[in-house]
Design a protein around this motif. Structure first.
Motif, PDB file in Angstrom:
ATOM      1  N   SER A 256       0.827  -1.199   0.000  1.00 15.36           N
ATOM      2  CA  SER A 256       0.000   0.000   0.000  1.00 15.36           C
ATOM      3  C   SER A 256       0.870   1.262   0.000  1.00 15.36           C
ATOM      4  N   LEU A 257       1.933   1.254   0.787  1.00 15.82           N
ATOM      5  CA  LEU A 257       2.869   2.393   0.788  1.00 15.82           C
ATOM      6  C   LEU A 257       3.445   2.611  -0.602  1.00 15.82           C
ATOM      7  N   GLU A 258       3.861   1.538  -1.232  1.00 17.29           N
ATOM      8  CA  GLU A 258       4.468   1.642  -2.558  1.00 17.29           C
ATOM      9  C   GLU A 258       3.466   2.194  -3.570  1.00 17.29           C
ATOM     10  N   ARG A 259       2.197   1.769  -3.482  1.00 16.73           N
ATOM     11  CA  ARG A 259       1.167   2.288  -4.388  1.00 16.73           C
ATOM     12  C   ARG A 259       0.917   3.769  -4.151  1.00 16.73           C
ATOM     13  N   GLU A 260       1.118   4.229  -2.921  1.00  8.87           N
ATOM     14  CA  GLU A 260       0.905   5.635  -2.579  1.00  8.87           C
ATOM     15  C   GLU A 260       2.104   6.514  -2.927  1.00  8.87           C
ATOM     16  N   GLY A 261       3.135   5.939  -3.544  1.00  8.20           N
ATOM     17  CA  GLY A 261       4.264   6.731  -4.002  1.00  8.20           C
ATOM     18  C   GLY A 261       5.426   6.838  -3.034  1.00  8.20           C
ATOM     19  N   PHE A 262       5.443   5.990  -2.009  1.00  8.44           N
ATOM     20  CA  PHE A 262       6.576   5.993  -1.088  1.00  8.44           C
ATOM     21  C   PHE A 262       7.715   5.162  -1.666  1.00  8.44           C
ATOM     22  N   GLU A 263       8.919   5.733  -1.617  1.00  5.85           N
ATOM     23  CA  GLU A 263      10.112   5.043  -2.112  1.00  5.85           C
ATOM     24  C   GLU A 263      10.846   4.391  -0.944  1.00  5.85           C
ATOM     25  N   HIS A 264      11.245   3.139  -1.137  1.00  7.89           N
ATOM     26  CA  HIS A 264      12.001   2.426  -0.102  1.00  7.89           C
ATOM     27  C   HIS A 264      13.434   2.936  -0.117  1.00  7.89           C
ATOM     28  N   LEU A 265      13.892   3.487   1.012  1.00  6.79           N
ATOM     29  CA  LEU A 265      15.217   4.107   1.090  1.00  6.79           C
ATOM     30  C   LEU A 265      16.255   3.259   1.797  1.00  6.79           C
ATOM     31  N   LEU A 266      15.830   2.507   2.822  1.00  9.17           N
ATOM     32  CA  LEU A 266      16.807   1.842   3.686  1.00  9.17           C
ATOM     33  C   LEU A 266      16.220   0.583   4.282  1.00  9.17           C
ATOM     34  N   GLN A 267      17.051  -0.433   4.362  1.00 15.09           N
ATOM     35  CA  GLN A 267      16.713  -1.653   5.094  1.00 15.09           C
ATOM     36  C   GLN A 267      17.932  -2.096   5.886  1.00 15.09           C
ATOM     37  N   ILE A 268      17.768  -2.179   7.178  1.00 17.97           N
ATOM     38  CA  ILE A 268      18.794  -2.787   8.022  1.00 17.97           C
ATOM     39  C   ILE A 268      18.189  -4.131   8.390  1.00 17.97           C
TER      40      ILE A 268
END
Length: 195
Positions: free
Chosen positions: A146-158
């Motif tokens: 849902s975040l991705e569909r709303e235009g949020f870009e994944h920046l970081l994964q630890i």
């Protein structure tokens, strides 16, 4: 996506977890129990970084700051977790984090998906800047797409592969993911701690 490799040396410059808070951001440690977590480059904006701060109490001694109730949820910036977007610059000694700093090295570009044992593809679960978000908890199975569909870009994964080597990592074991709708605007950041 760029994989991150955790290096053993402490540092006060570059991409890192823990150690020294960037110069000029010390006021963010002025909040009661404020903790500097790390500094990471914005790949799409050369010369710009974001630094992550939190006030979680992983030990659970303070119910108002206990991490467990916030696990496996998409969190907006708050007085418990937030970022500061700032220009990349040389750091000078300031207030240290409560856990020993670890430098992070950007690895070579690579495919975001890796082969699984059954011949399919799965999302890379380790440390990385950008790329697809790895999620394994059913609680976030709908929230992340849902975040991705709303235009949020994944920046970081630890990810799971990186947390065990960091003394005092606040959500060990677990995975931290960070997104932003507009990476220049700290108000648009979102966070998820999967434990």
């Amino acid at each position: 996506m760029r994989p991150l490799t955790i290096l053993g040396s402490d540092t006060s410059v570059g991409c890192r977890i823990g150690g020294i808070c960037p110069l000029g951001l010390e006021s963010h440690l002025g909040r009661p129990n404020g903790q500097y977590f790390g500094t990471f480059p914005l790949l799409a904006q050369i010369g710009t970084e974001f630094s992550l701060f939190h006030r979680f109490d992983p030990a659970g001694h303070d119910p108002a700051r206990d991490l467990i109730p916030f696990n496996n949820q998409i969190l907006e910036p708050s007085d418990l977790i937030w970022v500061v977007v700032h220009p990349s610059s040389v750091r000078a000694p300031a207030s240290p984090s409560s856990f020993r700093g670890r430098a992070l090295a950007l690895g070579p570009e690579s495919a975001d998906d890796v082969d699984d044992a059954c011949g399919g593809l799965m999302r890379y679960s380790g440390n990385k800047l950008g790329g697809l978000c790895y999620f394994e908890r059913y609680q976030v199975a709908d929230d992340v797409p849902s975040l991705e569909r709303e235009g949020f870009e994944h920046l970081l994964q630890i990810g799971m592969e990186g947390c065990g080597v960091i003394d005092g990592f606040p959500w060990d074991p677990g995975t931290l993911n960070v997104w932003a709708r507009n990476a220049s605007d700290s108000r648009t950041y979102r966070f998820c701690v999967q434990q």
